[in-house]
Design an enzyme around this catalytic site. Structure first.
Site, PDB file in Angstrom:
ATOM      1  N   GLU A 109      99.513  80.150  15.896  1.00  0.00           N
ATOM      2  CA  GLU A 109     100.727  80.600  15.218  1.00  0.00           C
ATOM      3  C   GLU A 109     101.010  82.079  15.482  1.00  0.00           C
ATOM      4  OE1 GLU A 109     101.166  77.688  11.419  1.00  0.00           O
ATOM      5  OE2 GLU A 109      99.283  78.813  11.567  1.00  0.00           O
ATOM      6  N   GLU A 129      95.172  71.925  11.783  1.00  0.00           N
ATOM      7  CA  GLU A 129      95.077  72.030  10.327  1.00  0.00           C
ATOM      8  C   GLU A 129      94.941  70.674   9.638  1.00  0.00           C
ATOM      9  OE1 GLU A 129      96.998  76.019  11.321  1.00  0.00           O
ATOM     10  OE2 GLU A 129      96.909  74.015  12.172  1.00  0.00           O
TER      11      GLU A 129
END
Length: 254
Positions: A109, A129
């Site tokens: 990210e 995740e």
């Protein structure tokens, strides 16, 4: 190497920002987030700086959020700038990610938040995740489908699988692949960017980043708010004069 968790150095007009937690695979804690945020503030504040490179120490870009710190209640973010001091607010000036090893979860990210990515051939990317019962909430679920085909973004988010640098290049996620460490190539790319007009660089970045939100009816007017100050600047005249005189421009940023 300093024991500071974020290191900065200047080469020419380029700010090099290094996440310096190699023993933790450069996992992001609060100190890292604050250090990166401070570096981004410096990048925009200092007129001699025109571009930045974000990298990680010890052969890894960033393995994501420091889960040990998270379990202790520490949030690796900065108000207004978000995760890692970068995910929610990009600097006005361009930033290049130099990726080696892993860019996973929050690490990917952070790479997503950069404007360009140079990666070594052995690097790996992913937003795993879901494998930990979490969600890629630092921009992965929103930015990734804007930067690669949405169905591939969906697959990466739902499976949590990693992809190689070659695959990332094929789907348009990264700009360059290097056989060895990525930093020198990233610095060369940043230096090439930094040779150009600083006002033009900031306006071009802003338009490319924001124009996907503009309707067709408003896009020309919104673009003009960025481009008119550039076109009427002293730098625009200097760029034209330098071309005519076959010399290097002397940018003033005004």
């Amino acid at each position: 190497m300093s024991d500071a968790e974020v290191l900065t150095e200047v080469e020419g007009n380029v700010l090099i920002v290094t996440i310096n937690r190699p023993a933790a695979k450069n996992a992001v804690n609060r100190a890292v987030a604050e250090g990166v945020a401070a570096a981004m503030e410096r990048l925009d504040a200092e007129s001699d700086l025109r571009c930045a490179v974000l990298t990680g120490a010890g052969g890894t870009f960033c393995a994501g959020m420091d889960l040990k710190a998270f379990l202790k209640g520490e949030m690796p973010s900065v108000p207004g700038r978000g995760f890692g001091g970068l995910a929610e607010q990009s600097p006005k000036k361009p930033i290049v990610a130099a990726v080696d090893g892993y860019a996973l979860a929050g690490g990917m990210e952070l790479a997503l938040a950069c404007d360009l990515i140079v990666a070594s051939a052995s690097s790996m990317f992913g937003i795993p995740e879901t494998k930990r019962g979490l969600a890629a909430a630092a921009g992965g679920l929103m930015r990734l489908p804007r930067q690669i085909p949405p169905r591939i973004a969906m697959e990466l988010a739902l499976t949590g699988d990693f992809i190689t640098a070659q695959r990332a290049y094929e789907i348009g996620f990264i700009n360059q692949i290097t056989e060895g460490p990525s930093l020198e190539a990233a610095k060369a790319l940043a230096a090439k960017i930094a040779e150009n007009g600083p006002l033009a660089l900031m306006a071009s970045k802003a338009i490319i980043r924001e124009s996907h939100e503009w309707t067709e009816a408003e896009m020309w007017q919104k673009q003009t708010t960025y481009t008119m100050p550039v076109l009427t600047s002293q730098d625009a005249r200097e760029g034209a004069a330098a071309f005519a005189e076959k010399r290097k421009p002397n940018w003033q940023g005004k």
